[in-house]
Structures are given as structure tokens and as C-alpha cells.
Write a protein that holds these residues in place. Sequence first.
Motif, PDB file in Angstrom:
ATOM      1  N   LEU A 142      -6.662   7.873  -4.880  1.00 28.75           N
ATOM      2  CA  LEU A 142      -6.403   6.484  -5.233  1.00 28.75           C
ATOM      3  C   LEU A 142      -6.085   6.288  -6.708  1.00 28.75           C
ATOM      4  CD1 LEU A 142      -9.007   4.551  -3.042  1.00 28.75           C
ATOM      5  CD2 LEU A 142      -6.545   4.744  -2.689  1.00 28.75           C
ATOM      6  N   SER A 166       0.833  -1.209   0.000  1.00 26.41           N
ATOM      7  CA  SER A 166       0.000   0.000   0.000  1.00 26.41           C
ATOM      8  C   SER A 166       0.861   1.251   0.000  1.00 26.41           C
ATOM      9  CB  SER A 166      -0.950   0.007   1.202  1.00 26.41           C
ATOM     10  OG  SER A 166      -0.230  -0.033   2.419  1.00 26.41           O
ATOM     11  N   LYS A 208     -14.925  -2.402  -5.319  1.00 29.36           N
ATOM     12  CA  LYS A 208     -15.964  -1.619  -4.657  1.00 29.36           C
ATOM     13  C   LYS A 208     -17.325  -2.304  -4.677  1.00 29.36           C
ATOM     14  CE  LYS A 208     -13.959   2.977  -5.444  1.00 29.36           C
ATOM     15  NZ  LYS A 208     -14.133   4.275  -6.143  1.00 29.36           N
ATOM     16  N   GLY A 255      -3.852   0.047  -2.837  1.00 35.90           N
ATOM     17  CA  GLY A 255      -4.552   1.299  -3.090  1.00 35.90           C
ATOM     18  C   GLY A 255      -5.239   1.317  -4.432  1.00 35.90           C
ATOM     19  N   THR A 300      -5.022   9.730   0.515  1.00 36.97           N
ATOM     20  CA  THR A 300      -6.429   9.647   0.888  1.00 36.97           C
ATOM     21  C   THR A 300      -7.201   8.966  -0.231  1.00 36.97           C
ATOM     22  OG1 THR A 300      -6.937  11.810  -0.090  1.00 36.97           O
ATOM     23  CG2 THR A 300      -6.246  11.775   2.229  1.00 36.97           C
ATOM     24  N   GLU A 301      -8.467   8.640   0.035  1.00 35.15           N
ATOM     25  CA  GLU A 301      -9.276   7.934  -0.966  1.00 35.15           C
ATOM     26  C   GLU A 301      -9.417   8.724  -2.263  1.00 35.15           C
ATOM     27  OE1 GLU A 301     -12.968   6.362   0.242  1.00 35.15           O
ATOM     28  OE2 GLU A 301     -12.178   5.271   1.963  1.00 35.15           O
ATOM     29  N   LYS A 302      -9.448  10.034  -2.197  1.00 34.79           N
ATOM     30  CA  LYS A 302      -9.604  10.836  -3.417  1.00 34.79           C
ATOM     31  C   LYS A 302      -8.356  10.772  -4.308  1.00 34.79           C
ATOM     32  CE  LYS A 302      -8.045  15.205  -1.362  1.00 34.79           C
ATOM     33  NZ  LYS A 302      -8.429  16.602  -1.061  1.00 34.79           N
ATOM     34  N   SER A 305      -8.250  -0.969  -4.437  1.00 35.07           N
ATOM     35  CA  SER A 305      -9.342  -0.352  -3.678  1.00 35.07           C
ATOM     36  C   SER A 305     -10.122   0.644  -4.514  1.00 35.07           C
ATOM     37  CB  SER A 305      -8.789   0.358  -2.435  1.00 35.07           C
ATOM     38  OG  SER A 305      -8.136  -0.549  -1.585  1.00 35.07           O
ATOM     39  N   ALA A 306      -9.479   1.228  -5.509  1.00 35.51           N
ATOM     40  CA  ALA A 306     -10.140   2.218  -6.361  1.00 35.51           C
ATOM     41  C   ALA A 306     -10.916   1.572  -7.504  1.00 35.51           C
ATOM     42  CB  ALA A 306      -9.104   3.186  -6.924  1.00 35.51           C
TER      43      ALA A 306
END
Length: 416
Positions: free
Chosen positions: A299, A267, A319, A310, A295-297, A313-314
Amino acid sequence: MKKQAQKKVKKSIGFFIVLLLVCFLVFKYFFNTSSTGGYTPIEAIAVHSKGNGFSGSAACAACHLDIYNTHIETAHFKSSASANIKTVKGNFNVHKNSFDLNDSITFRMQIRNDSLYQNVFFKPNNALMSTERFDVVIGSGTKGQSYLKWQDSSLYQLQISYFTPNNSWVNSPGYPSNKLAPNRPIFERCLECHLTYAKSTKRFYKRNSYQKSQMVYGIDCERCHGPALNHVNFHRKNPLDTIAMHIIKHSNLSRQQSLDACALCHSGLRMQGSKSPFSFIVGDTLNQFSTPDYTEKDLEKLDVHGNQYGLLSASKCFKKSDAMNCTTCHNPHENQRNNYMSFNKKCQSCHNVETESHNVCTTSVEIKKTSNNNCIQCHMPLVSSKVMNIETSVDTLKPVKVRTHFIGIYTNQLSN
């Protein structure tokens, strides 16, 4: 007479049952002692900071031989090792054992008395400037390797590395281009993703010191299942007990715990908290030990080098799934590299029916034939890293290509 006969039969049956029980107990006793060579507990090859002992993955082979034999062929297991002619991938033959750093400095690699060395020469008069021994290999050689040396109890990275795609010696990533530099100290976080365990003896002025006898090389069985000394000794002593004791079973982990086990090293760069590297054990909550530096934004902007978690996850696949994790596609016990058919089957296990959320591949028949129905080639292509470049020769930087884990629709990937 009839009653006496019945009593004799009952006594015989009772005696027979007692005899069987005695035989069983005697058998179990001798099986536990004689057939195991007289149970002798093995000693720890290293002891985790939490007090649990490491047995070494070779101890697992006694009961898990098939898994052990396939696991030792994986890049994980080969991620570090003691340096020798078998573990170092670079070429030591004349004319292939050198790297020119600039017009004045050249590196020549040498085998001497069964040890391997990095020699630095001043080219104008061929004067030897320094010689450093290869002590530790970092990297399986899939993409390349770097090398460390011991200086007393401290570890340093050598300036020379090996780059597999070119089959050549190169300037180590991060070292200054065209300039001879001091060996780089290697801290715990650097080792955490290449060794199962390293016991630090750091002091505030020397953060790269370790206890040599407490190094467990490679990412082996105990990195994912926890220090297993108690497990191994229990089952050596009790070979008839088939319930696994004193071991981490991944089937008992939650989805996030399973993901955390991989995210520790996949990660990207992580910000270390108050707990030191190597203190995390599978089953712990990773964010209590270290946190990602994104951060998630961010990814979808992540670089392909070192942040598979990471990027995954995007992805929409991740999802929209309640269960997908790294082991959905990867079997850490086997070397699956380039086994595209295995990965394709994983894709097709979900994308095999015409539904709104799981459409089958709409690519033309011609392209499918050209790509050999390779889902990975189109949807997880090799992408050039923006942060990892290799200096293959003077003033020549080559980006390292890494397979992206951002699953999506890409174009013009059939040539990769």
C-alpha cells in the motif's frame, strides 16, 4: 328538543367530515394529474444490463435542483461528454492549435462546420496525411483531456490530448514518443471510470464496440444512486409521497459498501473477474466484480495516480477510525477543488484536542502562518507520479502531479 338539536349537530359534523374527505381525494386526484401536467412517464435513455432504466441526471433537477446545480460543476460530472467547442479545452486559434510530434510530423487542430478535428501534416511539404474528428471528450480538464472518435460503432483514442498545466496540446499518454501511431481501441474498463454507463456490443474480434444510443456520459447522479427511471416515474406519479422509493440511499450503506462505490475507480488497476465492466452497482461487493492488483503490504508503495483508496487505506487516520470513508472529507455533490479551508476543518474536527492519539499540530507558528494553516499542503502534498508522464514537446516528458491520499508527515512541502 335538546336531543333533536344534538342529532342535527352530529349529522352536521359527520357531513362536514365526509365533505373534507371528498375534497381531499378530489384535490389529490387533480394534483397528481393536472399539476404535473397529466402524469406521463419518461422513457429510459439507456438500460442497465440488470434491466434497470436510466432517466438521465437532468430528470433529478425537478426535485433536487440545488444538488443538481452544484453537481454539474464537479469533475465527476464533467469526466466525459460529447465533443464540442464548449467541452473541449484545447485552443483552436492559429499558432496555438498545433503540436510537433517530431521533425516531420505535426498535428493541427481545426474547427470545421461546427465539428472539431485533429489533422496530421507531413511538415516538409505541408501535406495532409489524415484527419480525425473529435467525437467524445474524456476528462474534466482539471489536469487534462483525451479525445475519442467513433469509427462505425467502435471507439478509438486520438493521438492528441490536452494538458491543462501547460495549456497546450500534447502527445496522448501511452502513445509512442516521436512516432505517429494507429488510434488506440478503447475497451469497457477504460470507459467505466469516465461514463455512468456504456452498453457494449463487443465481439471476440471487436472488443471496443458500443451502442451509441446507450451511452450515459459523465459520472452523474445515477452512477452513485443506481439507475433511477423507476424512482423518477414513481415520484412524478405520486408527488405527495416524500419517502424516496426505488433509489439507493447512501445513508443505508455499510462503510465498506460506501468505500467500494469510490474504489471502483479510485483503487488503481483492477483485475476483472467473470462479470463485465459496468455491471457493478453501488451496494454490491466490489471484490466480487474485480480485485486490486496489489496487496496490503504494497500500500505505501502505490503510485499517487489513480489509487486514492489504496493510499488512504494505508494511512493511520483511516486505520484508527471505525467510520472514516471517502465522504468523510469529500462531498460528491459539490466542486470542492482548492477549497482547502473546507478540508482543513475536516482534519481539525478530529485533531483538535491534546490526546495521545489526536495531537494538535506541533508545527511552528511561523510555518503555520506561511502555509496559511493549510493541513492538506503539509500532510497530503502534491506528488509527482512515477507512471504518468506527459510528452509536452519533442523529447520532453513532464510528470503529472497528483495529491497523495497517504496521510502522513512530509517535509519541504510549503512550496507546493
